[in-house]
Design a protein around this motif. Structure first.
Motif, short mmCIF file in Angstrom:
data_model
loop_
_atom_site.label_atom_id
_atom_site.label_comp_id
_atom_site.label_asym_id
_atom_site.label_seq_id
_atom_site.Cartn_x
_atom_site.Cartn_y
_atom_site.Cartn_z
N LYS A 96 -2.03 0.26 -19.35
CA LYS A 96 -1.32 -1.19 -19.14
C LYS A 96 0.30 -0.74 -19.54
O LYS A 96 0.63 -1.33 -20.40
N THR A 97 0.87 -0.26 -18.55
CA THR A 97 2.20 -0.05 -18.78
C THR A 97 3.15 -0.64 -17.69
O THR A 97 4.51 -0.32 -17.52
N ASP A 98 2.56 -1.75 -16.98
CA ASP A 98 3.44 -2.41 -16.13
C ASP A 98 4.48 -3.34 -16.66
O ASP A 98 5.47 -3.70 -15.94
N GLN A 99 4.24 -3.75 -17.88
CA GLN A 99 5.26 -4.43 -18.35
C GLN A 99 5.90 -3.94 -19.69
O GLN A 99 7.25 -3.94 -19.87
N ASN B 214 1.93 1.20 -12.85
CA ASN B 214 3.21 1.82 -13.06
C ASN B 214 2.94 3.36 -12.43
O ASN B 214 2.29 4.18 -13.19
N ILE B 215 3.53 3.60 -11.35
CA ILE B 215 3.44 4.68 -10.69
C ILE B 215 3.88 5.84 -11.55
O ILE B 215 3.56 7.12 -11.55
N ASN C 49 1.92 10.92 -4.43
CA ASN C 49 1.88 10.88 -5.81
C ASN C 49 0.73 11.75 -6.54
O ASN C 49 0.19 11.22 -7.55
N HIS C 50 -0.02 12.43 -5.77
CA HIS C 50 -0.91 13.16 -6.29
C HIS C 50 -2.15 12.22 -6.64
O HIS C 50 -2.94 12.43 -7.70
N LEU C 51 -2.47 11.34 -5.95
CA LEU C 51 -3.35 10.27 -6.19
C LEU C 51 -4.88 10.56 -5.42
O LEU C 51 -4.93 11.35 -4.54
N GLN C 52 -5.75 10.11 -6.11
CA GLN C 52 -7.09 10.24 -5.40
C GLN C 52 -7.77 9.07 -4.88
O GLN C 52 -8.33 9.07 -3.97
N ALA C 53 -7.02 7.65 -5.32
CA ALA C 53 -7.40 6.58 -4.72
C ALA C 53 -6.43 5.52 -5.06
O ALA C 53 -5.67 5.70 -5.76
N LEU C 54 -6.57 4.31 -4.31
CA LEU C 54 -5.98 3.16 -4.57
C LEU C 54 -6.67 2.02 -4.92
O LEU C 54 -7.98 1.98 -4.52
N ALA D 121 -5.61 6.84 -9.99
CA ALA D 121 -5.65 5.73 -8.96
C ALA D 121 -4.16 4.77 -9.26
O ALA D 121 -4.11 4.35 -10.43
N PHE D 122 -3.69 4.19 -8.34
CA PHE D 122 -2.55 3.40 -8.25
C PHE D 122 -3.17 1.95 -7.98
O PHE D 122 -3.68 1.65 -7.04
N LEU D 123 -2.80 1.04 -8.99
CA LEU D 123 -3.44 -0.31 -8.66
C LEU D 123 -2.08 -1.06 -7.91
O LEU D 123 -0.98 -0.90 -8.59
#
Length: 239
Positions: A115-118, A147-148, A181-186, A164-166
């Motif tokens: 939880k690093t969006d804030q 947070n990407i 961004n080397h992601l596996q999923a959204l 995974a990016f939220l």
């Protein structure tokens, strides 16, 4: 492909969210779990959704401003018993270790949201990954964040991680976001569902009609507050 059903913060329809009792129930009856990691002032990883204590505990203030010893004196509450200021079976905010111990050596798949969006919580990526070294999970762990940069830092530490990016917003070019961004999923909300073949896990789905659609699309996963209802519906539909 069967859609994986993640218990969102445990099982909030029966237990206070992100509580050990909820996680233990899921460990016995579910298949996957999602929970949120924050750091205390003295860098202890703990499991709670909000940055602040106000909504789900009998106290107030930000997690980041409280040392763990003081945090451990705080009790979880839910909306109903908040009115009476009653405690939930004397349950405290669990540590990351507490929750990992519940699922250790199990077939439950973990989705760990940082939880690093804030607040950035410097060093949270290393702390989370180092803590996991002491545990054994049979299913691949999914790491997610709004947070990407957090996901990029995880990739720099270990380029084999399942990331995974939220996002609460519609992503115009999901394939590019995943590739860049080397992601596996959204991980998207229902309204932001992308009509592509990329892996998507959708949050937070508690409506049966929405579940039916996602099961019919053979979505990679859904997050729900009632994993038992979702699993029964999936079985009925033969997904």
């Amino acid at each position: 492909m069967s859609t994986t059903i993640f218990g969102h913060r445990g099982m909030p329809v029966k237990f206070v969210e992100n509580s050990i009792s909820g996680f233990e129930y899921l460990a016995q009856n579910g298949e996957a779990v999602e929970f949120d990691v924050h750091l205390t002032k003295d860098n202890v990883p703990v499991i709670i959704h909000d940055e602040k204590l106000d909504r789900t505990t009998d106290s107030s203030g930000y997690i980041k401003d409280i040392n763990f010893a003081d945090l451990h004196a705080i009790y979880l509450v839910n909306d109903e018993n908040r009115k009476n200021q009653n405690k939930i079976h004397d349950e405290h905010i669990p540590t990351f270790d507490d929750v990992l111990a519940v699922f250790n050596h199990s077939n439950i798949q973990l989705n760990i949201e940082l939880k690093t969006d804030q607040f950035e919580y410097p060093g949270i990526e290393e702390i989370v990954l180092n803590t996991l070294k002491d545990y054994d999970f049979k299913q691949p762990i999914v790491f997610s964040s709004f947070n990407i940069q957090t996901l990029n830092r995880l990739y720099q530490i270990d380029n084999t991680l399942n990331l995974a990016f939220l996002s609460p917003f519609k992503i115009l070019d999901p394939e590019k976001v995943i590739s860049d961004n080397h992601l596996q999923a959204l991980h998207l909300n229902y309204e932001s569902l992308s009509e592509t073949n990329i892996e998507q896990r959708i949050w937070t789905v508690n409506d049966e009609e929405q579940m039916k659609k996602l099961f019919s699309l053979q979505m990679t996963g859904i997050f729900t507050d009632d994993f038992e209802m979702a699993m029964q519906l999936r079985e009925k539909l033969g997904n």
